[in-house]
Design a protein around this motif. Structure first.
Motif, PDB file in Angstrom:
ATOM      1  N   GLU A 177      -3.719 -41.505 -14.069  1.00 42.23           N
ATOM      2  CA  GLU A 177      -3.009 -41.645 -15.698  1.00 42.23           C
ATOM      3  C   GLU A 177      -3.980 -41.954 -16.556  1.00 42.23           C
ATOM      4  N   GLN A 180      -5.984 -38.742 -17.574  1.00 36.14           N
ATOM      5  CA  GLN A 180      -5.052 -37.913 -18.167  1.00 36.14           C
ATOM      6  C   GLN A 180      -4.961 -38.388 -19.868  1.00 36.14           C
ATOM      7  N   LEU A 181      -4.740 -39.909 -19.870  1.00 39.03           N
ATOM      8  CA  LEU A 181      -4.814 -40.454 -21.121  1.00 39.03           C
ATOM      9  C   LEU A 181      -6.158 -40.269 -21.787  1.00 39.03           C
ATOM     10  N   GLU A 236      -8.189 -37.643 -21.552  1.00 44.67           N
ATOM     11  CA  GLU A 236      -8.112 -36.606 -22.136  1.00 44.67           C
ATOM     12  C   GLU A 236      -7.237 -36.281 -23.181  1.00 44.67           C
ATOM     13  N   GLU A 237      -6.345 -36.813 -23.467  1.00 43.36           N
ATOM     14  CA  GLU A 237      -5.498 -37.061 -24.631  1.00 43.36           C
ATOM     15  C   GLU A 237      -5.930 -37.518 -25.680  1.00 43.36           C
ATOM     16  N   TYR A 285      -8.529 -35.307 -27.058  1.00 37.58           N
ATOM     17  CA  TYR A 285      -7.825 -34.216 -27.628  1.00 37.58           C
ATOM     18  C   TYR A 285      -7.415 -34.519 -29.004  1.00 37.58           C
ATOM     19  N   PHE A 286      -6.767 -35.885 -29.296  1.00 37.45           N
ATOM     20  CA  PHE A 286      -6.078 -36.342 -30.345  1.00 37.45           C
ATOM     21  C   PHE A 286      -7.235 -36.666 -31.470  1.00 37.45           C
TER      22      PHE A 286
END
Length: 124
Positions: free
Chosen positions: A72, A75-76, A78-79, A82-83
């Motif tokens: 997790e 993943q966070l 990576e987010e 991206y943002f």
């Protein structure tokens, strides 16, 4: 055989001197104590085994939970990348954006109030 002989007297075989009865009693107590000790040791080993099994299961559960949390976090992150990239692209293209008091303010955007009223500042 004569009735007077020791071998035919049934009371003779049951007769034991007081010291013999005491020795038998002491021996009986030793046997009982050993049996009780053996049962207690067996029960203790069973408790230790159960405790070890429980700790092993808990360890496996925590390892799985740790792996899920690490996934997790990945993943966070990576987010977040991206943002952050989306925000940088938007900032470079947005002509309306102004800066005041180290806060990002977007007056013509729908999320303006969310950013300006938020007690926590967005630091990317």
């Amino acid at each position: 055989m004569a009735r007077d002989s020791d071998s035919s007297d049934s009371s003779y075989s049951r007769y034991q001197p007081a010291s013999g009865r005491q020795e038998n009693f002491e021996e009986s107590k030793k046997v009982m104590r050993r049996e009780k000790n053996r049962l207690a040791a067996q029960k203790s080993r069973q408790r230790q085994t159960l405790k070890a099994d429980t700790l092993h299961q808990e360890s496996e559960h925590l390892e799985k939970e740790n792996a899920a949390l690490r996934k997790e976090i990945k993943q966070l992150n990576e987010e977040l990348k991206y943002f952050s990239a989306v925000l940088r692209n938007h900032e470079s293209l947005c002509s309306v954006m102004t800066s005041s008091n180290e806060e990002m303010v977007y007056p013509n955007h729908s999320f303006h109030q969310t950013l300006s009223n938020s007690p926590a500042r967005l630091h990317l």
